[in-house]
Design a protein around this motif. Sequence first.
Motif, mmCIF file in Angstrom:
data_model
loop_
_atom_site.group_PDB
_atom_site.id
_atom_site.type_symbol
_atom_site.label_atom_id
_atom_site.label_comp_id
_atom_site.label_asym_id
_atom_site.label_seq_id
_atom_site.Cartn_x
_atom_site.Cartn_y
_atom_site.Cartn_z
ATOM 1 N N LYS A 154 -4.038 -2.347 -10.486
ATOM 2 C CA LYS A 154 -2.622 -2.330 -10.844
ATOM 3 C C LYS A 154 -1.832 -3.341 -10.026
ATOM 4 C CE LYS A 154 -3.166 0.788 -13.924
ATOM 5 N NZ LYS A 154 -3.135 0.377 -15.355
ATOM 6 N N THR A 184 0.831 -1.211 0.000
ATOM 7 C CA THR A 184 0.000 0.000 0.000
ATOM 8 C C THR A 184 0.861 1.255 0.000
ATOM 9 O OG1 THR A 184 -0.171 0.058 2.430
ATOM 10 C CG2 THR A 184 -1.839 -1.200 1.217
ATOM 11 N N GLN A 185 2.088 1.159 0.497
ATOM 12 C CA GLN A 185 3.008 2.301 0.490
ATOM 13 C C GLN A 185 3.681 2.469 -0.867
ATOM 14 O OE1 GLN A 185 5.602 1.274 3.748
ATOM 15 N NE2 GLN A 185 3.991 1.516 5.278
ATOM 16 N N PHE A 223 2.333 1.594 -3.736
ATOM 17 C CA PHE A 223 1.317 1.956 -4.735
ATOM 18 C C PHE A 223 0.184 2.730 -4.075
ATOM 19 C CE2 PHE A 223 3.291 -2.074 -5.990
ATOM 20 C CZ PHE A 223 3.790 -1.742 -7.250
ATOM 21 N N PRO A 224 0.461 3.880 -3.487
ATOM 22 C CA PRO A 224 -0.549 4.611 -2.716
ATOM 23 C C PRO A 224 -1.704 5.157 -3.547
ATOM 24 C CG PRO A 224 1.393 5.971 -3.029
ATOM 25 C CD PRO A 224 1.757 4.599 -3.515
ATOM 26 N N GLN A 225 -1.476 5.397 -4.829
ATOM 27 C CA GLN A 225 -2.510 5.989 -5.673
ATOM 28 C C GLN A 225 -3.166 4.974 -6.604
ATOM 29 O OE1 GLN A 225 -3.290 9.146 -5.036
ATOM 30 N NE2 GLN A 225 -1.620 9.175 -3.531
ATOM 31 N N GLU A 226 -2.773 3.711 -6.473
ATOM 32 C CA GLU A 226 -3.262 2.699 -7.408
ATOM 33 C C GLU A 226 -4.283 1.771 -6.750
ATOM 34 O OE1 GLU A 226 -2.525 3.075 -10.397
ATOM 35 O OE2 GLU A 226 -0.823 4.441 -10.209
ATOM 36 N N LYS A 227 -5.071 1.134 -7.586
ATOM 37 C CA LYS A 227 -6.070 0.183 -7.118
ATOM 38 C C LYS A 227 -5.398 -1.156 -6.829
ATOM 39 C CE LYS A 227 -10.406 -2.086 -8.516
ATOM 40 N NZ LYS A 227 -11.413 -2.215 -9.615
#
Length: 239
Positions: free
Chosen positions: A142, A32-33, A35-39
Amino acid sequence: MYFCENFKSMDISTIEKTLLNLSLEERLQVLTQLFPQEKIVFSTSFGQEDQAILYAIASQSLPIQIFTLDTGRQFQESYELMDLTTRKYQITIDTFFPKTESVEKLVKEKGFNSFYSSVENRKECCFIRKMEPLSRALQGAKVWITGLRAEQSENRANMPIVEWDEQRQLFKINPLIDWTFDELNQYLVDHKIPQNPLHKKGFISIGCAPCTRAIAEGEHPRAGRWWWENSQKECGLHA
Protein backbone atom coordinates in the motif's frame (compact mmCIF):
# COMPACT_ATOMS: atom_id res chain seq x y z
CA MET A 1 -6.73 16.72 -3.56
CA TYR A 2 -6.62 12.99 -4.32
CA PHE A 3 -8.13 10.15 -2.37
CA CYS A 4 -7.82 6.43 -2.84
CA GLU A 5 -10.55 3.92 -2.15
CA ASN A 6 -8.68 2.08 0.58
CA PHE A 7 -7.47 5.17 2.42
CA LYS A 8 -10.35 7.65 2.21
CA SER A 9 -9.24 9.28 5.44
CA MET A 10 -5.69 9.72 4.17
CA ASP A 11 -5.11 12.12 1.27
CA ILE A 12 -1.91 13.18 -0.43
CA SER A 13 -1.83 16.73 0.92
CA THR A 14 -2.20 15.46 4.50
CA ILE A 15 0.69 13.02 4.14
CA GLU A 16 2.85 15.60 2.38
CA LYS A 17 2.32 18.25 5.07
CA THR A 18 3.15 15.65 7.70
CA LEU A 19 6.42 14.66 6.03
CA LEU A 20 7.75 18.09 5.09
CA ASN A 21 10.44 19.63 7.30
CA LEU A 22 11.30 16.24 8.81
CA SER A 23 14.58 14.36 8.66
CA LEU A 24 14.87 11.21 6.58
CA GLU A 25 14.63 9.07 9.71
CA GLU A 26 11.55 10.93 10.88
CA ARG A 27 9.86 10.68 7.49
CA LEU A 28 10.23 6.92 7.49
CA GLN A 29 9.09 6.65 11.11
CA VAL A 30 5.98 8.67 10.36
CA LEU A 31 5.09 6.43 7.40
CA THR A 32 5.08 3.36 9.63
CA GLN A 33 2.84 5.25 12.08
CA LEU A 34 0.43 6.44 9.40
CA PHE A 35 0.10 2.94 7.91
CA PRO A 36 0.65 0.56 10.85
CA GLN A 37 -1.44 -2.27 9.42
CA GLU A 38 -0.37 -1.96 5.79
CA LYS A 39 2.46 -3.44 3.77
CA ILE A 40 5.17 -0.82 3.23
CA VAL A 41 7.98 -1.67 0.81
CA PHE A 42 11.21 -0.03 -0.25
CA SER A 43 12.81 -0.74 -3.62
CA THR A 44 16.58 -0.49 -3.76
CA SER A 45 19.04 -0.64 -6.63
CA PHE A 46 21.87 0.04 -4.15
CA GLY A 47 22.62 3.49 -5.55
CA GLN A 48 23.69 6.29 -3.22
CA GLU A 49 20.13 7.44 -2.52
CA ASP A 50 18.93 3.91 -1.86
CA GLN A 51 21.85 3.20 0.45
CA ALA A 52 20.94 6.25 2.54
CA ILE A 53 17.31 5.15 2.86
CA LEU A 54 18.30 1.56 3.55
CA TYR A 55 20.54 2.74 6.40
CA ALA A 56 17.71 4.84 7.87
CA ILE A 57 15.39 1.81 7.78
CA ALA A 58 17.89 -0.70 9.15
CA SER A 59 19.28 1.56 11.90
CA GLN A 60 15.76 2.03 13.28
CA SER A 61 14.56 -1.54 12.65
CA LEU A 62 11.48 -0.17 10.93
CA PRO A 63 8.79 -2.61 9.69
CA ILE A 64 9.47 -1.87 6.04
CA GLN A 65 10.09 -4.69 3.57
CA ILE A 66 13.12 -4.17 1.33
CA PHE A 67 13.42 -5.62 -2.16
CA THR A 68 15.63 -5.33 -5.21
CA LEU A 69 15.28 -6.28 -8.87
CA ASP A 70 18.07 -8.42 -10.32
CA THR A 71 17.96 -8.05 -14.10
CA GLY A 72 20.67 -10.63 -14.63
CA ARG A 73 22.94 -8.00 -16.25
CA GLN A 74 24.31 -6.24 -13.16
CA PHE A 75 27.89 -5.16 -12.50
CA GLN A 76 29.92 -7.48 -10.28
CA GLU A 77 30.55 -4.46 -8.02
CA SER A 78 26.81 -4.14 -7.51
CA TYR A 79 26.50 -7.75 -6.36
CA GLU A 80 29.40 -7.28 -3.97
CA LEU A 81 27.73 -4.20 -2.50
CA MET A 82 24.49 -6.14 -2.06
CA ASP A 83 26.26 -8.80 0.00
CA LEU A 84 28.23 -6.23 1.99
CA THR A 85 25.07 -4.28 2.82
CA THR A 86 23.05 -7.27 4.00
CA ARG A 87 25.94 -8.44 6.19
CA LYS A 88 26.64 -5.00 7.64
CA TYR A 89 23.04 -4.29 8.66
CA GLN A 90 21.95 -7.88 9.26
CA ILE A 91 18.84 -7.46 7.12
CA THR A 92 16.92 -9.51 4.58
CA ILE A 93 16.48 -8.11 1.09
CA ASP A 94 14.06 -9.91 -1.20
CA THR A 95 15.33 -10.32 -4.76
CA PHE A 96 12.98 -10.50 -7.73
CA PHE A 97 14.23 -11.91 -11.02
CA PRO A 98 12.72 -11.71 -14.53
CA LYS A 99 10.70 -14.69 -15.67
CA THR A 100 13.01 -17.28 -17.24
CA GLU A 101 10.71 -18.01 -20.17
CA SER A 102 10.42 -14.32 -21.06
CA VAL A 103 14.19 -13.81 -21.10
CA GLU A 104 14.74 -17.00 -23.10
CA LYS A 105 12.16 -15.93 -25.68
CA LEU A 106 13.68 -12.45 -26.02
CA VAL A 107 17.22 -13.78 -26.46
CA LYS A 108 16.10 -16.47 -28.91
CA GLU A 109 14.21 -13.98 -31.08
CA LYS A 110 16.40 -10.89 -30.83
CA GLY A 111 19.72 -11.86 -29.30
CA PHE A 112 21.44 -10.78 -26.10
CA ASN A 113 21.89 -7.10 -27.00
CA SER A 114 18.72 -6.16 -28.86
CA PHE A 115 18.37 -3.04 -26.67
CA TYR A 116 21.10 -1.29 -28.67
CA SER A 117 18.99 -1.45 -31.86
CA SER A 118 16.11 0.86 -30.90
CA VAL A 119 14.35 2.58 -28.04
CA GLU A 120 11.46 0.15 -28.48
CA ASN A 121 13.76 -2.85 -28.12
CA ARG A 122 15.40 -1.31 -25.07
CA LYS A 123 12.04 -0.68 -23.43
CA GLU A 124 11.03 -4.26 -24.21
CA CYS A 125 14.12 -5.51 -22.39
CA CYS A 126 13.47 -3.14 -19.47
CA PHE A 127 9.89 -4.40 -19.25
CA ILE A 128 10.94 -8.03 -19.09
CA ARG A 129 13.84 -7.52 -16.70
CA LYS A 130 12.42 -4.71 -14.52
CA MET A 131 8.78 -3.78 -15.00
CA GLU A 132 7.25 -7.25 -14.75
CA PRO A 133 9.34 -8.23 -11.69
CA LEU A 134 8.43 -4.89 -10.09
CA SER A 135 4.74 -5.70 -10.46
CA ARG A 136 5.28 -8.91 -8.52
CA ALA A 137 7.38 -7.16 -5.89
CA LEU A 138 4.66 -4.56 -5.26
CA GLN A 139 1.78 -7.04 -4.93
CA GLY A 140 -0.12 -6.37 -1.73
CA ALA A 141 1.83 -3.20 -0.92
CA LYS A 142 0.00 0.00 0.00
CA VAL A 143 3.09 2.21 0.32
CA TRP A 144 6.10 2.15 -2.01
CA ILE A 145 9.24 4.04 -0.93
CA THR A 146 11.75 5.08 -3.61
CA GLY A 147 15.13 6.83 -3.71
CA LEU A 148 14.19 9.43 -6.34
CA ARG A 149 15.66 12.93 -6.14
CA ALA A 150 14.49 15.94 -8.16
CA GLU A 151 18.04 16.73 -9.31
CA GLN A 152 18.50 13.35 -10.98
CA SER A 153 16.69 14.11 -14.23
CA GLU A 154 14.24 16.42 -15.97
CA ASN A 155 11.58 13.74 -15.65
CA ARG A 156 11.97 13.79 -11.86
CA ALA A 157 12.42 17.53 -11.39
CA ASN A 158 8.80 18.20 -10.48
CA MET A 159 7.96 14.97 -8.69
CA PRO A 160 6.38 15.51 -5.26
CA ILE A 161 7.29 13.78 -2.05
CA VAL A 162 3.97 11.89 -2.13
CA GLU A 163 2.20 10.49 -5.19
CA TRP A 164 -0.83 8.30 -5.72
CA ASP A 165 -0.12 5.51 -8.20
CA GLU A 166 -3.50 4.90 -9.77
CA GLN A 167 -2.37 1.88 -11.77
CA ARG A 168 -0.90 0.08 -8.78
CA GLN A 169 -3.35 1.51 -6.24
CA LEU A 170 -0.71 2.55 -3.73
CA PHE A 171 1.06 5.59 -2.31
CA LYS A 172 4.50 6.25 -3.76
CA ILE A 173 6.74 8.09 -1.32
CA ASN A 174 9.93 9.87 -2.41
CA PRO A 175 11.57 10.85 0.91
CA LEU A 176 14.73 12.23 -0.74
CA ILE A 177 13.04 14.13 -3.56
CA ASP A 178 14.01 17.52 -2.07
CA TRP A 179 17.59 16.58 -1.14
CA THR A 180 20.57 18.01 -2.99
CA PHE A 181 23.51 15.81 -3.97
CA ASP A 182 25.67 17.61 -1.41
CA GLU A 183 23.17 16.79 1.35
CA LEU A 184 23.05 13.18 0.24
CA ASN A 185 26.82 12.85 0.08
CA GLN A 186 27.23 14.38 3.54
CA TYR A 187 24.69 11.92 4.96
CA LEU A 188 26.58 9.00 3.44
CA VAL A 189 29.86 10.24 4.88
CA ASP A 190 28.44 11.03 8.33
CA HIS A 191 26.98 7.55 8.73
CA LYS A 192 29.83 5.67 7.04
CA ILE A 193 27.40 4.06 4.60
CA PRO A 194 28.92 1.61 2.08
CA GLN A 195 28.79 2.71 -1.54
CA ASN A 196 29.41 1.14 -4.92
CA PRO A 197 33.11 1.68 -5.83
CA LEU A 198 31.98 2.47 -9.39
CA HIS A 199 30.76 5.87 -8.18
CA LYS A 200 34.38 6.98 -7.80
CA LYS A 201 35.04 5.92 -11.39
CA GLY A 202 32.42 8.24 -12.88
CA PHE A 203 29.44 5.91 -12.71
CA ILE A 204 26.91 8.17 -10.98
CA SER A 205 23.69 6.38 -11.99
CA ILE A 206 24.32 2.63 -12.10
CA GLY A 207 22.02 0.23 -13.91
CA CYS A 208 22.70 -2.83 -16.02
CA ALA A 209 26.34 -3.24 -17.05
CA PRO A 210 25.79 -3.13 -20.85
CA CYS A 211 23.53 -0.07 -20.49
CA THR A 212 25.69 2.08 -18.21
CA ARG A 213 28.92 4.01 -18.79
CA ALA A 214 30.93 6.49 -16.75
CA ILE A 215 30.17 10.16 -17.36
CA ALA A 216 32.66 12.94 -18.04
CA GLU A 217 32.97 16.04 -15.88
CA GLY A 218 30.07 18.38 -16.54
CA GLU A 219 27.81 15.72 -18.05
CA HIS A 220 24.31 15.19 -16.70
CA PRO A 221 24.20 12.52 -13.94
CA ARG A 222 21.97 10.29 -16.08
CA ALA A 223 23.97 10.75 -19.29
CA GLY A 224 25.66 7.42 -18.68
CA ARG A 225 22.38 5.50 -18.87
CA TRP A 226 21.44 4.26 -22.37
CA TRP A 227 24.01 6.72 -23.74
CA TRP A 228 23.47 5.60 -27.34
CA GLU A 229 19.90 6.95 -27.53
CA ASN A 230 18.13 10.27 -27.15
CA SER A 231 15.48 9.71 -24.49
CA GLN A 232 14.42 10.74 -21.00
CA LYS A 233 16.85 8.12 -19.66
CA GLU A 234 14.10 6.23 -17.87
CA CYS A 235 13.31 2.51 -17.92
CA GLY A 236 9.65 2.96 -17.03
CA LEU A 237 9.77 2.22 -13.31
CA HIS A 238 9.20 5.87 -12.47
CA ALA A 239 7.67 7.25 -15.66
